[in-house]
Design a protein around this motif. Structure first.
Motif, PDB file in Angstrom:
ATOM      1  N   MET A   1       0.827  -1.200   0.000  1.00  0.00           N
ATOM      2  CA  MET A   1       0.000   0.000   0.000  1.00  0.00           C
ATOM      3  C   MET A   1       0.864   1.254   0.000  1.00  0.00           C
ATOM      4  O   MET A   1       0.605   2.225   0.682  1.00  0.00           O
ATOM      5  CB  MET A   1      -0.942   0.019   1.199  1.00  0.00           C
ATOM      6  CG  MET A   1      -1.903  -1.143   1.248  1.00  0.00           C
ATOM      7  SD  MET A   1      -2.977  -1.080   2.678  1.00  0.00           S
ATOM      8  CE  MET A   1      -3.912   0.387   2.316  1.00  0.00           C
ATOM      9  N   GLU A  33      -5.206  -4.205  -3.830  1.00  0.00           N
ATOM     10  CA  GLU A  33      -5.397  -2.864  -3.272  1.00  0.00           C
ATOM     11  C   GLU A  33      -6.876  -2.579  -3.061  1.00  0.00           C
ATOM     12  O   GLU A  33      -7.278  -1.978  -2.060  1.00  0.00           O
ATOM     13  CB  GLU A  33      -4.793  -1.826  -4.225  1.00  0.00           C
ATOM     14  CG  GLU A  33      -4.776  -0.412  -3.696  1.00  0.00           C
ATOM     15  CD  GLU A  33      -3.683  -0.182  -2.669  1.00  0.00           C
ATOM     16  OE1 GLU A  33      -3.760   0.833  -1.957  1.00  0.00           O
ATOM     17  OE2 GLU A  33      -2.766  -1.020  -2.583  1.00  0.00           O
ATOM     18  N   TYR A  36      -8.143  -4.110   0.178  1.00  0.00           N
ATOM     19  CA  TYR A  36      -7.786  -3.332   1.363  1.00  0.00           C
ATOM     20  C   TYR A  36      -8.649  -2.080   1.495  1.00  0.00           C
ATOM     21  O   TYR A  36      -9.072  -1.710   2.600  1.00  0.00           O
ATOM     22  CB  TYR A  36      -6.308  -2.940   1.322  1.00  0.00           C
ATOM     23  CG  TYR A  36      -5.361  -4.091   1.547  1.00  0.00           C
ATOM     24  CD1 TYR A  36      -5.491  -4.925   2.653  1.00  0.00           C
ATOM     25  CD2 TYR A  36      -4.328  -4.348   0.660  1.00  0.00           C
ATOM     26  CE1 TYR A  36      -4.625  -5.985   2.867  1.00  0.00           C
ATOM     27  CE2 TYR A  36      -3.456  -5.410   0.865  1.00  0.00           C
ATOM     28  CZ  TYR A  36      -3.606  -6.220   1.957  1.00  0.00           C
ATOM     29  OH  TYR A  36      -2.750  -7.268   2.174  1.00  0.00           O
ATOM     30  N   LEU A  37      -8.935  -1.422   0.370  1.00  0.00           N
ATOM     31  CA  LEU A  37      -9.766  -0.219   0.413  1.00  0.00           C
ATOM     32  C   LEU A  37     -11.186  -0.552   0.860  1.00  0.00           C
ATOM     33  O   LEU A  37     -11.799   0.184   1.632  1.00  0.00           O
ATOM     34  CB  LEU A  37      -9.778   0.462  -0.953  1.00  0.00           C
ATOM     35  CG  LEU A  37      -8.441   1.074  -1.404  1.00  0.00           C
ATOM     36  CD1 LEU A  37      -8.548   1.621  -2.826  1.00  0.00           C
ATOM     37  CD2 LEU A  37      -8.000   2.171  -0.450  1.00  0.00           C
ATOM     38  N   THR A  38     -11.717  -1.671   0.357  1.00  0.00           N
ATOM     39  CA  THR A  38     -13.036  -2.118   0.800  1.00  0.00           C
ATOM     40  C   THR A  38     -13.028  -2.433   2.283  1.00  0.00           C
ATOM     41  O   THR A  38     -13.956  -2.086   3.029  1.00  0.00           O
ATOM     42  CB  THR A  38     -13.479  -3.354   0.007  1.00  0.00           C
ATOM     43  OG1 THR A  38     -13.554  -3.024  -1.380  1.00  0.00           O
ATOM     44  CG2 THR A  38     -14.839  -3.856   0.478  1.00  0.00           C
ATOM     45  N   GLN A  40     -11.041  -1.160   4.536  1.00  0.00           N
ATOM     46  CA  GLN A  40     -10.956   0.091   5.291  1.00  0.00           C
ATOM     47  C   GLN A  40     -12.317   0.765   5.420  1.00  0.00           C
ATOM     48  O   GLN A  40     -12.618   1.359   6.456  1.00  0.00           O
ATOM     49  CB  GLN A  40      -9.946   1.039   4.646  1.00  0.00           C
ATOM     50  CG  GLN A  40      -8.489   0.676   4.934  1.00  0.00           C
ATOM     51  CD  GLN A  40      -7.523   1.674   4.346  1.00  0.00           C
ATOM     52  OE1 GLN A  40      -7.575   2.008   3.163  1.00  0.00           O
ATOM     53  NE2 GLN A  40      -6.600   2.163   5.162  1.00  0.00           N
ATOM     54  N   ARG A  41     -13.137   0.653   4.393  1.00  0.00           N
ATOM     55  CA  ARG A  41     -14.493   1.225   4.473  1.00  0.00           C
ATOM     56  C   ARG A  41     -15.326   0.466   5.509  1.00  0.00           C
ATOM     57  O   ARG A  41     -16.123   1.069   6.246  1.00  0.00           O
ATOM     58  CB  ARG A  41     -15.158   1.195   3.095  1.00  0.00           C
ATOM     59  CG  ARG A  41     -14.609   2.246   2.124  1.00  0.00           C
ATOM     60  CD  ARG A  41     -15.488   2.383   0.905  1.00  0.00           C
ATOM     61  NE  ARG A  41     -15.411   1.209   0.038  1.00  0.00           N
ATOM     62  CZ  ARG A  41     -14.534   1.068  -0.956  1.00  0.00           C
ATOM     63  NH1 ARG A  41     -13.670   2.034  -1.213  1.00  0.00           N
ATOM     64  NH2 ARG A  41     -14.531  -0.019  -1.698  1.00  0.00           N
ATOM     65  N   GLY A 296      -7.896   5.433   7.359  1.00  0.00           N
ATOM     66  CA  GLY A 296      -8.033   5.391   5.915  1.00  0.00           C
ATOM     67  C   GLY A 296      -6.800   5.826   5.163  1.00  0.00           C
ATOM     68  O   GLY A 296      -6.871   6.122   3.966  1.00  0.00           O
ATOM     69  N   GLN A 298      -2.607   5.376   3.914  1.00  0.00           N
ATOM     70  CA  GLN A 298      -1.746   4.326   3.399  1.00  0.00           C
ATOM     71  C   GLN A 298      -0.304   4.458   3.877  1.00  0.00           C
ATOM     72  O   GLN A 298       0.556   3.673   3.478  1.00  0.00           O
ATOM     73  CB  GLN A 298      -1.791   4.309   1.862  1.00  0.00           C
ATOM     74  CG  GLN A 298      -3.175   3.968   1.326  1.00  0.00           C
ATOM     75  CD  GLN A 298      -3.210   3.877  -0.182  1.00  0.00           C
ATOM     76  OE1 GLN A 298      -2.228   4.175  -0.856  1.00  0.00           O
ATOM     77  NE2 GLN A 298      -4.344   3.465  -0.727  1.00  0.00           N
TER      78      GLN A 298
END
Length: 347
Positions: A1, A33, A36-38, A40-41, A296, A298
């Motif tokens: 990340m 990636e 990981y973003l999902t 984090q949400r 949120g 990186q």
């Protein structure tokens, strides 16, 4: 990340027995990636719901969640009735993990937590009956009301994630966390936690008194026990493990590590307390990565280090509980806060 770095411009026996029925890892596919973003949400959604349960304590709630996602154990220290157990139960409910609660008392024995070998007449042999520690999240309520012998029973489990009994080693579920609550040492009937036990906790947090507005909301709102019972899990085992992997991927620039090491070095020159050990330093970095992940981000910033430093360092430096003043809502500066005031981010 890894991404562009905002701070680059700054100066520089028998085999282990796996717990059946527990998920021991995420899917074999390498997370992307987008995964990981999902994730984090989802973590942000969990944080929002937890703040609806524990009112007016966003900093403590965020630190508590960061501690768990960093893979660490959490110690909640405060006066009775301040919401420690509510925070722990809210975390357990929203994380979607298997959960056991143990009320520690002065007559509790290690076997009451770990389990014991029981003779089975049908099999003509001994069978190990697992104790409540065989869960993904253990709430050790009022841990300092048990004897030192019982407290020490947790040491191997917290560090090695396993339990050894009569020559056999039993692996604990993955993930495994201990969230412990304790009353201040000024209270009657408590035993101090030894330094070796305190060092097993990644963070130590205190909630303090609520604001008048939050207290009014508690008086007029839904009962906390009913609210906890109505919560639905936001994460599950795989999502928690994915978050732990994501925490490890959060980038830490050299200049941020320089700042972290200056803080640590400052703890080691005092004659009043022992400085942070290498394990404490690793805990500080991991906690900062988790705090950045929950935020949120990186990569870790100096602000992330500052946000977690007191929670990670104070109990390792011998800091005793500092009660929050009921009127002003303020507490005296802790050891770690004084250190941060003396160490510059940039040199």
């Amino acid at each position: 990340m890894r991404q562009s770095h905002a701070y680059d411009s700054l100066p520089q026996s028998e085999p282990l027995l796996a717990e059946s029925g527990m998920t021991t890892g995420i899917a074999s596919a390498t997370p992307t990636e987008a995964d990981y973003l999902t994730n984090q949400r989802q973590v942000a959604q969990l944080l929002t719901q937890l703040n609806q349960v524990v009112l007016d304590k966003p900093r403590v709630v965020k630190l508590a969640l960061s501690c768990v996602l960093a893979g660490g154990h959490l110690l909640l220290q405060d006066l009775p009735g301040m919401g420690k157990t509510t925070l722990a139960q809210g975390l357990a409910q929203l994380l979607g993990l298997t959960f056991n609660r143990v009320q520690f008392t002065n007559d509790m024995l290690p076997a009451d937590i770990l389990g014991m070998n029981i003779y089975d007449q049908a099999k003509l042999g001994f069978e190990f009956r697992k104790g409540p520690i065989f869960t993904q999240l253990l709430l050790a309520d009022e841990i300092n009301r048990s004897s030192p012998k019982t407290q020490s029973a947790l040491l191997e489990a917290m560090e090695e994630r396993q339990v050894s009994q009569d020559g056999q080693t039993y692996r604990l579920p993955k993930p495994f966390f201990v969230i412990a609550t304790q009353n201040p040492m000024q209270q009657a009937g408590v035993y101090p936690l030894p330094e070796s036990q305190l060092d097993r906790f990644l963070m130590c947090l205190s909630l303090g008194y609520p604001s008048p507005a939050a207290e009014r909301a508690l008086l007029q709102g839904q009962d906390r026990r009913e609210l906890l019972a109505s919560l639905d899990a936001v994460l599950d085992t795989e999502a928690v493990l994915l978050a732990q992997q994501g925490v490890q991927q959060v980038y830490v620039a050299d200049v941020v590590l320089d700042y972290l090491q200056r803080l640590v070095a400052k703890t080691r020159i005092s004659q009043e307390y022992h400085g942070l050990s290498p394990r404490g330093v690793l805990s500080l970095q991991r906690a900062a990565q988790a705090y950045a992940y929950v935020s949120g981000h990186q990569e870790v910033s100096p602000e992330d280090i500052q946000a977690v430093f007191a929670a990670v360092a104070d109990h390792r430096l011998g800091q005793r509980f500092i009660p929050t003043h009921a009127v002003s809502g303020q507490a005296a500066l802790s050891i770690a806060q004084r250190i941060m005031a003396e160490v510059s981010v940039i040199i």
